[in-house]
Design a protein around this motif. Structure first.
Motif, mmCIF file in Angstrom:
data_model
loop_
_atom_site.group_PDB
_atom_site.id
_atom_site.type_symbol
_atom_site.label_atom_id
_atom_site.label_comp_id
_atom_site.label_asym_id
_atom_site.label_seq_id
_atom_site.Cartn_x
_atom_site.Cartn_y
_atom_site.Cartn_z
ATOM 1 N N SER A 1 35.157 31.981 31.744
ATOM 2 C CA SER A 1 36.387 32.168 32.505
ATOM 3 C C SER A 1 37.295 33.195 31.832
ATOM 4 O O SER A 1 37.889 34.055 32.500
ATOM 5 C CB SER A 1 37.111 30.828 32.654
ATOM 6 N N HIS A 53 41.555 41.935 34.615
ATOM 7 C CA HIS A 53 42.934 42.355 34.349
ATOM 8 C C HIS A 53 43.032 43.384 33.233
ATOM 9 O O HIS A 53 44.143 43.830 32.915
ATOM 10 C CB HIS A 53 43.787 41.135 33.999
ATOM 11 N N PRO A 82 44.526 39.061 42.737
ATOM 12 C CA PRO A 82 44.614 38.689 41.311
ATOM 13 C C PRO A 82 44.085 37.289 41.044
ATOM 14 O O PRO A 82 43.440 37.043 40.014
ATOM 15 C CB PRO A 82 46.120 38.797 41.030
ATOM 16 N N ASN A 83 44.347 36.355 41.946
ATOM 17 C CA ASN A 83 43.932 34.967 41.738
ATOM 18 C C ASN A 83 42.526 34.768 42.323
ATOM 19 O O ASN A 83 42.354 34.211 43.412
ATOM 20 C CB ASN A 83 44.939 34.013 42.395
ATOM 21 N N THR A 84 41.534 35.218 41.597
ATOM 22 C CA THR A 84 40.155 35.144 42.067
ATOM 23 C C THR A 84 39.635 33.703 42.014
ATOM 24 O O THR A 84 39.899 32.970 41.046
ATOM 25 C CB THR A 84 39.249 36.047 41.207
ATOM 26 N N HIS A 135 39.490 29.002 50.263
ATOM 27 C CA HIS A 135 40.187 30.007 49.449
ATOM 28 C C HIS A 135 40.631 31.181 50.322
ATOM 29 O O HIS A 135 41.772 31.680 50.185
ATOM 30 C CB HIS A 135 39.255 30.473 48.326
ATOM 31 N N HIS A 173 38.449 36.867 33.312
ATOM 32 C CA HIS A 173 39.858 37.248 33.355
ATOM 33 C C HIS A 173 40.076 38.578 32.647
ATOM 34 O O HIS A 173 40.845 39.443 33.103
ATOM 35 C CB HIS A 173 40.716 36.141 32.716
ATOM 36 N N GLN A 194 48.958 33.054 52.613
ATOM 37 C CA GLN A 194 49.895 33.580 51.622
ATOM 38 C C GLN A 194 50.277 35.026 51.929
ATOM 39 O O GLN A 194 51.452 35.400 51.866
ATOM 40 C CB GLN A 194 49.292 33.478 50.224
ATOM 41 N N LYS A 201 37.297 30.854 41.175
ATOM 42 C CA LYS A 201 36.260 30.602 40.173
ATOM 43 C C LYS A 201 35.540 29.311 40.540
ATOM 44 O O LYS A 201 36.181 28.264 40.710
ATOM 45 C CB LYS A 201 36.872 30.498 38.777
ATOM 46 N N THR A 225 44.445 32.312 51.188
ATOM 47 C CA THR A 225 44.884 33.675 50.862
ATOM 48 C C THR A 225 45.486 34.364 52.079
ATOM 49 O O THR A 225 46.509 35.060 51.982
ATOM 50 C CB THR A 225 43.696 34.494 50.324
#
Length: 757
Positions: A113, A121, A133-135, A302, A117, A309, A137, A306
């Motif tokens: 993980s 990034h 950005p918030n992949t 997910h 990350h 959002q 996992k 997304t």
């Protein structure tokens, strides 16, 4: 799933793509080679189904499908690198896979993980590209049934559910069959169909990076897969297992060696590598169930979250930031910005939106809706983004929004709006002329052409395909020209001659691209139209090319047949062109005769004898010496035989006969014939004097326009006396003598050869 308005949305035939995390964008040279190999490896199969199209006087056999183009299109679209101006090929999720045989799998998950990350990034890692950005996992515990402890695996999985939630992890059990156990049932290799498709990409990846890649990109969704883990970590932080992949084609390791957490997934057999030999049908079902669980419980929720959002962010920003942004524009540039034509717009130099820019958020939401088949919402977002990008003169971004807006409009169920072909035309022109990006322009053309053909708009599709042909890629131009030709022949009123013309152009570009078989096929297809229709120059050109390509492909009989059709008696080729054809034909035939010395001689329209112009002259004063050969070029019997003096001799002969017979010429008197031709009385035997030569004039006519030098020709003759007795005849030997000479035959000129006996 549910859309932002909480309405139920149905997704059909969703496909996902799984790739290794260590992946590099394909290099231009490697991509060109890949596409070239894909096309050359796809040839018409024997007994391929053909369509018989009747148009006027033409009955054409045309292949019903073009699998080489379809393979090229699929490979081209799958090999497109991810771009910053769109998100269709960006990764949505990451699978983190650890073996249950690890000492501490949960710790390995933490390392993986952290590594993911860092890759996402870290500004130095430009590839792979991530959607948000918030992949997501997704943690997968891989358990080898044949070698592992199942109770321990279940215990670790319970710990994972407590830490990551039941929706974020999964226990996958594989290898129900031991590797050393004799197989009672033959189970097919589950990976073979994917390996064949990706073998070239894999080999390319091996050369570029120290890690392997298994990629099957699709326009619907993208995933990232990490296969297995290892305790050792390299200096750069990447786990050591990235160096090998269980589906690597050229596996040279011992089959008993474990290459990752799934021991014995691969093994080498005598006939080649067999994958999945330890997987039973139950294991296959487990893998399918795993993908379904991942999609239904992980990926789709997910994506749904997304989209909500992004929609909420856009609504809030649209009310404040976007309004202020637009107002500022109005204050400084007027109330309304007039629309400009595509030729007036220029791409703003170095324009790059920040990741949090509202324009990119709209585009990101549009792409996400498109991936989950919500085409109505996708079209609205693309349309909005298009306006914003055009206002900023960000032409690359605007072209991408125009392209996808057109595709979304076409894919909307029920077709509420017509296909906006002008969107695609503008996108193609922008990509090609302003952005100088032929790859994206080609993608637009491939998509738009298929849409137009599905609507039976073959004329528009053909014009679109022809427009993208250029000198920078012979292979692309050849394929597009061939597809344009098929559009012409599939029209309601087939345009046969346009079909043939563009097939010729396609064959020429195939030949320049090194695709000899496809070039030959195109020329043979076009030959059906030109053959026997009076287009002699075009027919000669096609036959010449077919002959040359057939010879290159070692199809010798076809080569000889094609060249033989060029050298016909009544060719309209110029002398220089016909001479070039003849030299090429003789060169081919010389090489062919070396391979098969007992083969037939070449069939050519050789000079022929004009028998009606043959003349024989008696009484020449000069007699050649024994064995002497007389060159007969540019020699005519008229130089030796003068008709005026011959008439004087006839009158003198009649006068002498009259004097001898007291002024009366006998009724049975016949003048001595010194020259026999088609106008003389040839029913009686001529009178010749012993030891005096006999001259024979033979007229040749050359049907070719190429001067031919004929050397060492011989005239065979036989003498039989008229009133010789039987005894004398038996004793007399039959005389057969050959006299040789040489001459040159010119175009449409009757050259004569003189032989003296």
């Amino acid at each position: 799933m549910r859309d932002p308005n909480n309405q139920l949305h149905i997704i059909k035939n969703l496909k996902i793509a799984v790739s290794n995390i260590v992946v590099q964008p394909p290099q231009p040279g490697a991509l060109r080679k890949l596409l070239n190999d894909v096309v050359s490896g796809s040839q018409p199969a024997e007994g391929l189904v053909t369509n018989v199209i009747t148009a006027g006087d033409y009955d054409l056999n045309i292949s019903a499908t073009t699998p080489w183009f379809e393979s090229y299109r699929e490979t081209f679209l799958q090999s497109m690198p991810a771009s910053d101006h769109e998100f269709l090929n960006h990764y949505l999720a990451c699978m983190l896979v650890a073996s249950s045989g690890e000492a501490d799998p949960v710790e390995q998950f933490s390392k993986l993980s952290q590594e993911q990350h860092r890759l996402q990034h870290n500004s130095e890692c430009s590839y792979p590209k991530w959607f948000i950005p918030n992949t997501l996992k997704y943690y997968v515990l891989l358990h080898d049934i044949s070698a592992g402890d199942e109770q321990r695996a279940e215990s670790i999985y319970e710990e994972m559910k407590q830490k990551y939630g039941t929706q974020g992890c999964y226990l996958l059990k594989i290898n129900s069959r031991a590797s050393n156990r004799a197989s009672d049932e033959q189970i097919p290799d589950p990976w073979s169909q994917y390996l064949q498709k990706n073998s070239i990409q894999n080999q390319e990846s091996y050369e570029d990076v120290p890690c392997t890649m298994t990629s099957n990109k699709n326009s619907d969704s993208s995933l990232l897969s990490l296969d297995g883990i290892d305790n050792e970590v390299k200096v750069d932080g990447l786990p050591n297992n990235y160096r090998a992949h269980p589906l690597q084609l050229d596996q040279s390791s011992d089959p008993s060696t474990s290459v990752d957490g799934a021991d014995h997934v691969t093994k080498k057999a005598s006939a080649g590598i067999i994958h999945g030999a330890c997987l039973t049908l139950t294991d296959h079902d487990r893998i399918r169930q795993f993908i379904q669980e991942f999609t239904f419980r992980g990926l789709l929720p997910h994506i749904e979250k997304t989209i909500r959002q992004l929609n909420d962010q856009l609504i809030s920003r649209k009310g404040l930031s976007r309004s202020l942004f637009s107002a500022t524009k109005k204050w400084f540039s007027g109330s309304k910005v007039p629309e400009k034509s595509i030729n007036e717009l220029k791409s703003t130099s170095g324009l790059l939106y920040p990741p949090e820019a509202p324009e990119l958020q709209i585009r990101k939401m549009a792409d996400l809706c498109f991936l989950v088949q919500h085409y109505d919402l996708a079209y609205s977002c693309y349309h909005t983004a298009k306006k914003d990008f055009l206002n900023d003169q960000a032409m690359l971004y605007a072209a991408g929004a125009l392209e996808m807006a057109a595709v979304s409009a076409f894919l909307q169920p029920g077709a509420p709006r017509p296909y906006p072909a002008h969107y695609m035309d503008t996108a193609i022109q922008t990509y090609r002329d302003i952005c100088k990006n032929m790859v994206l322009a080609e993608r637009c053309v491939l998509l738009s052409a298929e849409i137009l053909k599905s609507q039976s708009k073959y004329s528009e599709a053909a014009a679109l395909l022809i427009r993208l042909t250029s000198e920078d890629s012979d292979l692309r131009s050849a394929l597009l020209l061939e597809q344009a030709a098929h559009c012409f022949i599939n029209m309601k009123s087939p345009m046969v001659r346009k079909y043939a013309f563009h097939m010729i152009l396609a064959g020429h570009r195939f030949s320049k691209a090194g695709q000899k078989k496809h070039a030959l096929r195109c020329y043979c297809q076009a030959m059906q139209v030109y053959k026997g229709k009076g287009w002699s120059l075009a027919e000669d050109h096609i036959n010449f090319t077919i002959g040359r390509q057939s010879y290159t492909l070692r199809q010798l009989d076809n080569a000889v047949s094609a060249f033989r059709h060029i050298l016909v008696n009544e060719s309209k080729q110029s002398a220089a062109q016909q001479g070039a054809f003849l030299r090429e034909y003789l060169y081919f035939y010389k090489n062919i005769s070396q391979l098969s010395p007992d083969g037939p001689l070449p069939q050519l329209p050789l000079p022929y004898i004009n028998s009606s112009a043959t003349r024989i002259f008696f009484g020449h004063d000069r007699r050649p010496a024994d064995g002497e050969k007389q060159a007969a070029t540019h020699i005519s019997l008229d130089q030796e035989y003068e008709s005026q003096s011959s008439q004087q001799w006839r009158e003198l002969e009649e006068h002498v006969v009259a004097v001898v017979n007291k002024g009366i010429i006998p009724s049975n008197f016949q003048l001595t014939q010194y020259c026999l031709n088609s106008y003389s009385d040839n029913s009686r035997f001529p009178l010749a004097v012993v030891e005096e030569p006999i001259t024979v004039e033979v007229a040749f006519r050359n049907p070719l326009k190429v001067p031919l030098l004929l050397s060492d020709l011989s005239l065979l003759w036989k003498f039989q006396p008229k009133d010789a007795s039987e005894r004398d005849h038996e004793e007399m030997k039959e005389l057969v003598t050959c006299f040789s000479y040489s001459l040159t035959c010119y175009t449409n000129v009757c050259a004569s050869g003189l032989v003296s006996y």
